[in-house]
Design an enzyme around this catalytic site. Structure first.
Site, PDB file in Angstrom:
ATOM      1  N   GLU A  78     -15.832  18.115   5.895  1.00  0.00           N
ATOM      2  CA  GLU A  78     -16.258  18.758   7.137  1.00  0.00           C
ATOM      3  C   GLU A  78     -15.704  20.173   7.247  1.00  0.00           C
ATOM      4  O   GLU A  78     -16.215  21.005   7.996  1.00  0.00           O
ATOM      5  CB  GLU A  78     -15.762  17.911   8.309  1.00  0.00           C
ATOM      6  CG  GLU A  78     -16.492  18.095   9.606  1.00  0.00           C
ATOM      7  CD  GLU A  78     -16.243  16.906  10.515  1.00  0.00           C
ATOM      8  OE1 GLU A  78     -15.732  17.128  11.612  1.00  0.00           O
ATOM      9  OE2 GLU A  78     -16.548  15.771  10.118  1.00  0.00           O
ATOM     10  N   ARG A 123     -14.476   7.919  14.691  1.00  0.00           N
ATOM     11  CA  ARG A 123     -13.289   8.751  14.488  1.00  0.00           C
ATOM     12  C   ARG A 123     -13.668  10.215  14.366  1.00  0.00           C
ATOM     13  O   ARG A 123     -14.616  10.571  13.672  1.00  0.00           O
ATOM     14  CB  ARG A 123     -12.542   8.310  13.222  1.00  0.00           C
ATOM     15  CG  ARG A 123     -11.333   9.185  12.918  1.00  0.00           C
ATOM     16  CD  ARG A 123     -10.589   8.702  11.698  1.00  0.00           C
ATOM     17  NE  ARG A 123     -11.322   8.816  10.454  1.00  0.00           N
ATOM     18  CZ  ARG A 123     -11.526   9.951   9.789  1.00  0.00           C
ATOM     19  NH1 ARG A 123     -11.092  11.101  10.279  1.00  0.00           N
ATOM     20  NH2 ARG A 123     -12.187   9.937   8.640  1.00  0.00           N
ATOM     21  N   HIS A 159     -17.880   5.998   5.046  1.00  0.00           N
ATOM     22  CA  HIS A 159     -16.650   6.778   4.922  1.00  0.00           C
ATOM     23  C   HIS A 159     -15.406   6.107   5.479  1.00  0.00           C
ATOM     24  O   HIS A 159     -14.366   6.098   4.832  1.00  0.00           O
ATOM     25  CB  HIS A 159     -16.854   8.121   5.624  1.00  0.00           C
ATOM     26  CG  HIS A 159     -15.686   9.049   5.545  1.00  0.00           C
ATOM     27  ND1 HIS A 159     -15.161   9.488   4.345  1.00  0.00           N
ATOM     28  CD2 HIS A 159     -14.944   9.657   6.512  1.00  0.00           C
ATOM     29  CE1 HIS A 159     -14.151  10.310   4.570  1.00  0.00           C
ATOM     30  NE2 HIS A 159     -13.973  10.417   5.875  1.00  0.00           N
ATOM     31  N   HIS A 191     -19.948   9.454   7.097  1.00  0.00           N
ATOM     32  CA  HIS A 191     -19.692  10.900   7.091  1.00  0.00           C
ATOM     33  C   HIS A 191     -21.004  11.608   6.771  1.00  0.00           C
ATOM     34  O   HIS A 191     -21.735  11.182   5.886  1.00  0.00           O
ATOM     35  CB  HIS A 191     -18.627  11.232   6.038  1.00  0.00           C
ATOM     36  CG  HIS A 191     -18.064  12.609   6.144  1.00  0.00           C
ATOM     37  ND1 HIS A 191     -18.808  13.739   5.853  1.00  0.00           N
ATOM     38  CD2 HIS A 191     -16.834  13.051   6.516  1.00  0.00           C
ATOM     39  CE1 HIS A 191     -18.042  14.808   6.033  1.00  0.00           C
ATOM     40  NE2 HIS A 191     -16.847  14.422   6.447  1.00  0.00           N
ATOM     41  N   PHE A 206     -13.104  21.857  13.488  1.00  0.00           N
ATOM     42  CA  PHE A 206     -13.557  20.594  12.914  1.00  0.00           C
ATOM     43  C   PHE A 206     -14.435  19.888  13.934  1.00  0.00           C
ATOM     44  O   PHE A 206     -14.333  20.131  15.145  1.00  0.00           O
ATOM     45  CB  PHE A 206     -12.351  19.714  12.525  1.00  0.00           C
ATOM     46  CG  PHE A 206     -12.314  19.386  11.062  1.00  0.00           C
ATOM     47  CD1 PHE A 206     -11.882  20.316  10.138  1.00  0.00           C
ATOM     48  CD2 PHE A 206     -12.726  18.139  10.600  1.00  0.00           C
ATOM     49  CE1 PHE A 206     -11.849  20.022   8.785  1.00  0.00           C
ATOM     50  CE2 PHE A 206     -12.691  17.824   9.260  1.00  0.00           C
ATOM     51  CZ  PHE A 206     -12.249  18.764   8.338  1.00  0.00           C
ATOM     52  N   GLY A 238       0.825  -1.202   0.000  1.00  0.00           N
ATOM     53  CA  GLY A 238       0.000   0.000   0.000  1.00  0.00           C
ATOM     54  C   GLY A 238       0.859   1.252   0.000  1.00  0.00           C
ATOM     55  O   GLY A 238       1.851   1.335   0.730  1.00  0.00           O
ATOM     56  N   ARG A 280     -19.127  13.002  13.935  1.00  0.00           N
ATOM     57  CA  ARG A 280     -19.766  12.550  12.702  1.00  0.00           C
ATOM     58  C   ARG A 280     -20.908  11.578  12.921  1.00  0.00           C
ATOM     59  O   ARG A 280     -21.899  11.597  12.190  1.00  0.00           O
ATOM     60  CB  ARG A 280     -18.710  11.932  11.780  1.00  0.00           C
ATOM     61  CG  ARG A 280     -17.759  12.960  11.219  1.00  0.00           C
ATOM     62  CD  ARG A 280     -16.620  12.338  10.450  1.00  0.00           C
ATOM     63  NE  ARG A 280     -15.797  13.380   9.850  1.00  0.00           N
ATOM     64  CZ  ARG A 280     -14.677  13.147   9.186  1.00  0.00           C
ATOM     65  NH1 ARG A 280     -14.240  11.893   9.071  1.00  0.00           N
ATOM     66  NH2 ARG A 280     -13.988  14.133   8.664  1.00  0.00           N
ATOM     67  N   GLN A 286     -17.856   4.144  10.111  1.00  0.00           N
ATOM     68  CA  GLN A 286     -18.338   5.528  10.187  1.00  0.00           C
ATOM     69  C   GLN A 286     -19.023   5.988   8.902  1.00  0.00           C
ATOM     70  O   GLN A 286     -18.542   5.736   7.797  1.00  0.00           O
ATOM     71  CB  GLN A 286     -17.153   6.460  10.457  1.00  0.00           C
ATOM     72  CG  GLN A 286     -17.539   7.927  10.526  1.00  0.00           C
ATOM     73  CD  GLN A 286     -16.370   8.804  10.906  1.00  0.00           C
ATOM     74  OE1 GLN A 286     -15.595   9.211  10.059  1.00  0.00           O
ATOM     75  NE2 GLN A 286     -16.222   9.071  12.197  1.00  0.00           N
ATOM     76  N   LEU A 291     -17.300  12.950  -1.156  1.00  0.00           N
ATOM     77  CA  LEU A 291     -17.217  13.716   0.083  1.00  0.00           C
ATOM     78  C   LEU A 291     -17.250  15.216  -0.149  1.00  0.00           C
ATOM     79  O   LEU A 291     -16.560  15.739  -1.025  1.00  0.00           O
ATOM     80  CB  LEU A 291     -15.922  13.346   0.810  1.00  0.00           C
ATOM     81  CG  LEU A 291     -15.829  13.782   2.270  1.00  0.00           C
ATOM     82  CD1 LEU A 291     -16.856  13.049   3.106  1.00  0.00           C
ATOM     83  CD2 LEU A 291     -14.429  13.510   2.795  1.00  0.00           C
TER      84      LEU A 291
END
Length: 587
Positions: free
Chosen positions: A258, A399, A356, A245, A118, A14, A289, A243, A255
């Site tokens: 935020e 998160r 998300h 979003h 945030f 990755g 969130r 989660q 997206l």
């Protein structure tokens, strides 16, 4: 099908933020390689928009302890507090290091790194919102990815681009423990297999949001790393915690950061009411969130939605100065223009919750080492993970925004450093342990290419995504999860009868998607089984039939184990506490 052999001290799978940061740490210390199914700068870290948090206190008073409190409370107390402390303490140095690497952060008039608000980030333990997110317009993830890749190039890191890792081989040591011996990758350009003999491997393969219909995740986020380890006996931790979003573009899920609400954007219902004042009176639209997503879905369910099917709400930016939108939200506003065909300076955008981020994944300790037992102490030698595919657990059940970019940099670095230390003294696994490592993958690909069952990958994937969205999404019940589990098991049976149309060897994405679907089905099953067992509501896991948090029975992490016969069993390990005791989450 040709097979090629390689030997590296360390392999990183990755090339997003976590993988690249780990690569920087091992570069020059050992012979290392990065294997990635995408060219590195196409990795999904580049889609992260809003910022990376650190208590720099450049704009107003802040402290890492307040950041730690917000992370723990935001994660609904499923957070391992020592790990979160390492992340929040390390955030300041991590941001400064990126600045020194050359990342172009936005600046205050006096030249300091600028910061903005945030969701879920507060001062003085929840008193009011705080400006903690360091940002580069609304392209922060893109800038981090580019900066880290440049540093890797400068250090001469070896990349194997467009190679998809599909299996891992372990050897058994004299003490009976398992240690990494090799990984097997499929080269998309040729159809060849590559066996990488190695002392250590770090997985940084990202999330698996493509199990849901509406998702902010790229099409490549199919859980390859967690999926192949799961099949090799590595348990998956806290899979029920996925989660949503709050602000994905209507129907598409792309997206809208935020950061839009951090700059003053407001969520409104069909009456143009700022409804978050009812759900989170103090922080309003900047609540965590999970809470904002549930509030939006509640407005929709109770008939106050907007849009052609009344299944969305508005994100209103029209009251903000045009120059502010142009300077700080250029991508967000351009996405709205491109995908909704409206001018966000004049009209509100249609949004809905979008799948998300996976809080769960491969269980690790704070050095990225994969741990597989119920006490969190049994380490698989030479095996590491970092980023969204891993579960440290610093995000717990939910998160906070901007903590993901922080997570990948802090724990990517720690995982890379730990791997570099390990390979210094570890011996290369013997060739006997690597011999035939490619056979399982070769046989699986051969079966897929020869199959004539008639079931189509796209149809199975679409049905999986529809079911997960409808029955394992923002709101769940035992009944909905049970129905979803039955559907997944039917789809797994259908998957055994798939056939693909492309039988070629050059960039056979038909084959790649078939392989990826297998991982999605496995991980979706683990998600649903883990969620069905957790009879409480905590963070992103909301059960309408158990709407309260149960700290007496459920202050523990879930571990899902996949047996060779395909059955899934669950075990649990305790959450590691600290200074902050569980309290009611009010904002």
């Amino acid at each position: 099908m040709n097979v090629h052999s390689h030997s590296y001290d360390a392999v990183i799978v990755g090339a997003g933020g976590a993988g690249l940061r780990a690569a920087i740490e091992v570069a020059g210390k050992c012979k290392a390689a990065v294997i990635t199914k995408l060219y590195p700068t196409r990795s999904h870290t580049g889609a992260a928009q809003g910022g990376m948090c650190a208590a720099l206190a450049n704009v107003e008073d802040d402290s890492w302890e307040w950041h730690l409190f917000d992370t723990i409370k935001g994660g609904d107390y499923l957070v391992d507090q020592p790990a979160a402390e390492i992340m929040c303490r390390g955030a300041i140095d991590a941001v400064i290091e990126l600045e020194h690497f050359g990342l172009p952060f936005n600046r205050t008039p006096d030249g300091k790194i600028d910061q903005r608000r945030f969701g879920g980030h507060t001062r003085n333990h929840g008193e009011a919102p705080v400006r903690r997110a360091c940002y580069s317009a609304d392209r922060t993830g893109h800038m981090i990815l580019q900066t880290l890749f440049q540093q890797c190039v400068a250090r001469g890191v070896t990349f194997f681009n467009e190679f998809q890792v599909l299996d891992i081989t372990f050897e058994t040591t004299e003490s009976g423990a398992r240690r990494v011996a090799a990984v097997v990758a499929y080269e998309l350009a040729t159809g060849d297999l590559h066996v990488f003999q190695t002392k250590a491997c770090l997985f940084a393969t990202g999330g698996f949001g493509k199990m849901f219909k509406v998702s902010s995740n790229a099409h490549t986020l199919t859980g390859d790393g967690p999926g192949l380890l799961y099949r090799r006996g590595i348990p998956m931790q806290d899979m029920e915690m996925f989660q949503f979003h709050p602000t994905g573009i209507y129907k598409l899920g792309i997206l809208l950061s935020e950061a839009a609400r951090g700059e003053g954007g407001i969520l409104r219902n069909s009456s143009m009411e700022r409804f978050m004042e009812r759900y989170a009176p103090t922080v309003k639209d900047l609540a965590p969130r999970d809470m904002v997503s549930r509030a939006i879905q509640t407005e929709i369910n109770e008939g106050r939605g907007v849009g052609p099917n009344h299944d969305a709400v508005y994100l209103d930016l029209t009251h903000l100065p045009p120059e502010q939108l142009d300077a700080k939200l250029p991508d967000v506003t351009e996405f709205i223009r491109t995908y909704e065909g409206i001018e966000p300076k004049n009209e509100p955008a249609l949004i809905q919750p979008t799948a998300h981020y996976a809080m769960g994944g491969i269980p690790t300790n704070v050095d990225g080492e994969v741990v597989i037992d119920d006490t969190g102490t049994q380490v698989v030698q030479g095996l590491y993970a970092a980023g969204e595919c891993a579960c440290v657990s610093v995000h717990g059940a939910n998160r906070l925004g901007t903590n993901s970019l922080l997570d990948i940099v802090v724990f990517g670095k720690r995982g890379g450093a730990a791997m570099a230390r390990f390979v210094e003294t570890a011996e290369m696994p013997p060739l006997e342990a690597v011999k035939g490592a490619e056979e399982v993958v070769r046989d699986h690909i051969g079966r897929l290419l020869a199959a004539t069952g008639g079931e189509k990958v796209a149809e199975i994937r679409t049905r999986l995504q529809d079911e997960m969205m409808a029955k394992a999404g923002v709101f769940r019940t035992g009944e909905s999860l049970g129905v979803c589990l039955q559907t997944i098991r039917e789809l797994r049976q259908a998957y055994e009868k798939i056939s693909i149309d492309d039988h070629g060897s050059v960039f056979n994405y038909d084959l790649a998607e078939a392989l990826e679907l297998g991982y999605l089905l496995d991980l979706a099953e683990a998600t649903v089984i883990s969620g069905e067992a957790r009879t409480e509501s905590r963070g992103a896991h909301w059960r309408d039939d158990f709407p309260t948090r149960d700290d007496v029975n459920w202050m523990k992490h879930t571990l899902a184990h996949l047996a060779e016969d395909g059955t899934v069993t669950l075990s649990y390990k305790p959450v590691i506490g600290g200074a902050y005791q569980p309290m009611e989450r009010k904002y």
